[in-house]
Design an enzyme around this catalytic site. Structure first.
Site, PDB file in Angstrom:
ATOM      1  N   ASP A  19       0.924  -1.186  -0.036  1.00  0.00           N
ATOM      2  CA  ASP A  19       0.073   0.081  -0.219  1.00  0.00           C
ATOM      3  C   ASP A  19       0.802   1.141   0.209  1.00  0.00           C
ATOM      4  OD1 ASP A  19      -2.601   1.285  -0.046  1.00  0.00           O
ATOM      5  OD2 ASP A  19      -2.674   1.158   2.272  1.00  0.00           O
ATOM      6  N   HIS A  37       2.240   3.308  -8.936  1.00  0.00           N
ATOM      7  CA  HIS A  37       2.135   2.008  -9.266  1.00  0.00           C
ATOM      8  C   HIS A  37       3.269   1.670 -10.165  1.00  0.00           C
ATOM      9  CE1 HIS A  37      -1.661   2.264  -7.614  1.00  0.00           C
ATOM     10  NE2 HIS A  37      -2.293   3.131  -8.432  1.00  0.00           N
ATOM     11  N   LEU A 131      10.057 -20.756  -4.782  1.00  0.00           N
ATOM     12  CA  LEU A 131       9.175 -20.016  -4.137  1.00  0.00           C
ATOM     13  C   LEU A 131       7.822 -20.183  -4.971  1.00  0.00           C
ATOM     14  CD1 LEU A 131       8.581 -17.707  -2.089  1.00  0.00           C
ATOM     15  CD2 LEU A 131       9.115 -16.045  -4.009  1.00  0.00           C
TER      16      LEU A 131
HETATM   17  C1  IPE Z   1      -5.238  -2.555   0.158  1.00  0.00           C
HETATM   18  O1  IPE Z   1      -5.026  -1.303  -0.163  1.00  0.00           O
HETATM   19  C2  IPE Z   1      -5.402  -3.382  -1.636  1.00  0.00           C
HETATM   20  C3  IPE Z   1      -4.245  -3.508  -2.138  1.00  0.00           C
HETATM   21  C4  IPE Z   1      -2.899  -3.409  -1.646  1.00  0.00           C
HETATM   22  C5  IPE Z   1      -4.315  -4.218  -3.422  1.00  0.00           C
HETATM   23  P1  IPE Z   1      -6.259  -0.178  -0.554  1.00  0.00           P
HETATM   24  O2  IPE Z   1      -5.348   1.086  -0.592  1.00  0.00           O
HETATM   25  O3  IPE Z   1      -7.300  -0.687  -1.480  1.00  0.00           O
HETATM   26  O4  IPE Z   1      -6.632  -0.097   0.948  1.00  0.00           O
HETATM   27  P2  IPE Z   1      -7.787   0.765   1.697  1.00  0.00           P
HETATM   28  O5  IPE Z   1      -8.731   1.473   0.995  1.00  0.00           O
HETATM   29  O6  IPE Z   1      -6.823   1.940   2.172  1.00  0.00           O
HETATM   30  O7  IPE Z   1      -8.393   0.112   3.023  1.00  0.00           O
HETATM   31  C1  IPE Z   2      -1.612   0.271  -3.511  1.00  0.00           C
HETATM   32  O1  IPE Z   2      -1.217   1.612  -3.438  1.00  0.00           O
HETATM   33  C2  IPE Z   2      -1.853  -0.289  -4.766  1.00  0.00           C
HETATM   34  C3  IPE Z   2      -3.382  -0.823  -4.930  1.00  0.00           C
HETATM   35  C4  IPE Z   2      -4.076  -0.692  -4.102  1.00  0.00           C
HETATM   36  C5  IPE Z   2      -3.532  -1.402  -6.272  1.00  0.00           C
HETATM   37  P1  IPE Z   2      -2.503   2.599  -3.422  1.00  0.00           P
HETATM   38  O2  IPE Z   2      -2.914   2.933  -4.928  1.00  0.00           O
HETATM   39  O3  IPE Z   2      -3.474   2.323  -2.671  1.00  0.00           O
HETATM   40  O4  IPE Z   2      -1.822   4.020  -2.740  1.00  0.00           O
HETATM   41  P2  IPE Z   2      -2.393   4.846  -1.709  1.00  0.00           P
HETATM   42  O5  IPE Z   2      -2.840   3.992  -0.526  1.00  0.00           O
HETATM   43  O6  IPE Z   2      -3.609   5.701  -2.358  1.00  0.00           O
HETATM   44  O7  IPE Z   2      -1.235   5.867  -1.566  1.00  0.00           O
HETATM   45 MG    MG Z   3      -4.112   2.529  -0.413  1.00  0.00          MG
END
Ligand code: IPE
Ligand code: IPE
Ligand code: MG
Length: 249
Positions: A19, A37, A131
């Site tokens: 995240d 990303h 793995l």
């Molecule tokens: C969790 O991250 C999902 C992934 C890392 C794929 P999110 O960014 O979607 O989670 P929330 O919305 O902060 O809970």
């Molecule tokens: C995690 O990073 C990737 C996915 C959920 C696909 P985020 O895109 O949720 O990044 P933040 O949490 O908004 O910074």
């Molecule tokens: Mg996120």
């Protein structure tokens, strides 16, 4: 940090909520979240390599949740094409390093092209002995539990089992991770203290490690090592007392 790791007490299965990509991009002054990303791929590579080097057996990466479909369509599209591109690009290295790719989630909701590329990679790497890299794609813990319940209900209807035969072991075997052990360690970057509909059942006794200040694109092997060292200092009691655990050695 790596030297401090006890190779005889490794987590068998590590799960990661990757995240903070969007915040990382913003912090760097980019308006487009996709920049974050794109820069997450190096972190994924290092995590896979780090697990491989140590001899961790299973690594699950939460790449896209059921709820992530609700993001702006431009971001969803960009994520899907990044996913395909990365799987394609990494295939030779997966073969070289004996990585067996797996996927959990409602894969049927992914674009056709993504499904095709994914299936190709799953088939090609199926016999690899290193793995197991498990990608959670269009995954949610609630979806997983519901699809398991549906299979069990069907088995009851068809007379294969009786409702009384349903126990935790049988239920677990119907989850998308039915052939994997539950995660021992769950790592989350980005500082949020939540599960976000990840492996709700499977995380029952996982040790959680949150990186408060680190966004996923900055995650490196040293961070993986840091989380494992911390994991190894914990006492996993599984409901028992500390004295019991100590006397069992
Ligand atoms: C969790 O991250 C999902 C992934 C890392 C794929 P999110 O960014 O979607 O989670 P929330 O919305 O902060 O809970
Ligand atoms: C995690 O990073 C990737 C996915 C959920 C696909 P985020 O895109 O949720 O990044 P933040 O949490 O908004 O910074
Ligand atoms: Mg996120």
């Amino acid at each position: 940090m790596k030297e401090s790791i006890d190779l005889n007490n490794l987590p068998t299965h590590i799960a990661v909520i990757m995240d903070g990509n969007g915040r990382w991009a913003k912090q760097k002054g980019f308006t487009d979240r996709i920049f974050g990303h794109r820069n997450a791929i190096q972190a994924v590579r290092e995590t896979i390599e780090g697990c491989g080097e140590l001899g961790v057996s299973y690594l699950t990466l939460y790449a896209f949740s059921t709820e992530n479909w609700n993001r702006p369509q431009t971001e969803v599209k960009a994520l899907m094409s990044l996913l395909i591109g990365t799987i394609k690009d990494e295939l030779p290295s997966m073969m070289k390093n004996q990585i067996r790719l797996k996927a959990i989630g409602d894969v049927s909701t992914l674009p056709q092209s993504t499904q095709k590329e994914l299936q190709y990679a799953l088939d090609l790497t199926a016999e690899n002995k290193g793995l197991t890299l498990n990608l959670a794609l269009s995954y949610s813990g609630k979806w997983d539990i519901v699809q398991a319940a549906k299979k069990l209900a069907n088995d009851c209807l068809e007379g294969i089992i009786n409702p009384e035969d349903i126990n935790t072991e049988r239920f677990a075997s119907m989850l998308s991770t039915g052939d994997m052990p539950d995660p021992d360690l769950m790592i989350r970057t980005g500082g949020d203290h939540r599960i976000s509909n990840f492996m709700l059942w499977q995380l029952a006794y996982a040790e959680l490690y949150i990186f408060e200040e680190l966004f996923w694109p900055d995650f490196r092997k040293v961070h993986l090592h840091q989380a494992i060292v911390d994991f190894q200092m914990r006492e996993r009691r599984f409901g028992k007392t500390s004295e019991q655990v100590k006397s069992e050695g």
